[in-house]
Design an enzyme around this catalytic site. Sequence first.
Site, short mmCIF file in Angstrom:
data_model
loop_
_atom_site.label_atom_id
_atom_site.label_comp_id
_atom_site.label_asym_id
_atom_site.label_seq_id
_atom_site.Cartn_x
_atom_site.Cartn_y
_atom_site.Cartn_z
N THR A 1 2.89 6.04 -2.67
CA THR A 1 4.17 6.87 -3.09
C THR A 1 3.99 6.94 -4.67
O THR A 1 4.13 8.13 -5.16
CB THR A 1 5.40 6.04 -2.65
OG1 THR A 1 5.14 6.11 -1.29
CG2 THR A 1 6.58 7.27 -3.13
N VAL B 1 0.80 -1.14 0.05
CA VAL B 1 -0.02 0.00 -0.04
C VAL B 1 0.72 1.15 -0.01
O VAL B 1 0.62 2.27 -0.63
CB VAL B 1 -0.78 -0.09 1.34
CG1 VAL B 1 -1.90 1.08 1.19
CG2 VAL B 1 -2.07 -1.26 1.03
N CYS B 2 1.98 1.33 0.78
CA CYS B 2 2.79 2.45 0.94
C CYS B 2 3.44 2.59 -0.61
O CYS B 2 3.61 3.69 -1.02
CB CYS B 2 3.85 2.09 1.77
SG CYS B 2 3.50 2.14 3.48
N ASP B 3 3.92 1.53 -1.27
CA ASP B 3 4.40 1.65 -2.46
C ASP B 3 3.52 2.28 -3.50
O ASP B 3 3.62 2.91 -4.37
CB ASP B 3 4.71 0.11 -2.98
CG ASP B 3 5.34 0.14 -4.47
OD1 ASP B 3 4.50 0.33 -5.23
OD2 ASP B 3 6.44 -0.10 -4.66
#
Length: 166
Positions: free
Chosen positions: A64, A59-61
Site C-alpha cells: 500500500t 507485506v500489505c503495508d
Amino acid sequence: MANVTFKGNPITLLGNEVKVGEQAPNFTLLANDLSPVTLDTYKGAVKLISVVPSIDTGVCDAQTRRFNEEASKLDNVKVLTVSMDLPFAQKRWCASNGLENVVTLSDHRDLSFGEAYGVTMKELRLLARAVFVIDSNDKVTYVEYVSEGTSHPNYEAAIEAAKAAK
C-alpha cells in the site's frame, strides 16, 4: 483459476478469474465513510487496483505504501487498495501512516469485489493478493494474481501498465 498458496498452503479462490482484454466486472465496495463505491465511481480514469489480505500486515503495508508513493506520479490514475478490513480500520491505518494518494475500500460486507475478480480465499475469508489495471474505458489491461499470498506483487510491471493505459 490461478494457483495460489498462503504461507505455503494451497488456497481455493472463489469467483471469476479476470483476464486481460475483458471488460472489467462491476463491484460494490465500502468507502471509509461507509458510502458505496462501484467501478462507475471512477469512470473515465485509469484504475490501478491493489488487492491485499489485510492492510495491518507487513507485506500489505509495504504494498500500500509503495502504490501510494507511485500514485502521486501517475496522471489520470486512481490507485485503489481493496481488502476485507473494516472501513474504520482502513481509515485509521491511512491516517496514522499519512497516506493520502491511495483510496482504501472494504469488501467485508458483500464480497462483491472478491467474487467478481476471483480473489476470495475460501479457507480464510480474506482477499488474495492481486493487482489489476483497468483503462479509462473499463477494459482490463493488466492482471497479476500473486502466487504466494505472503509475497510482493510485481510493482514495476503494474506501474508500467498503469502508465501505458489510456
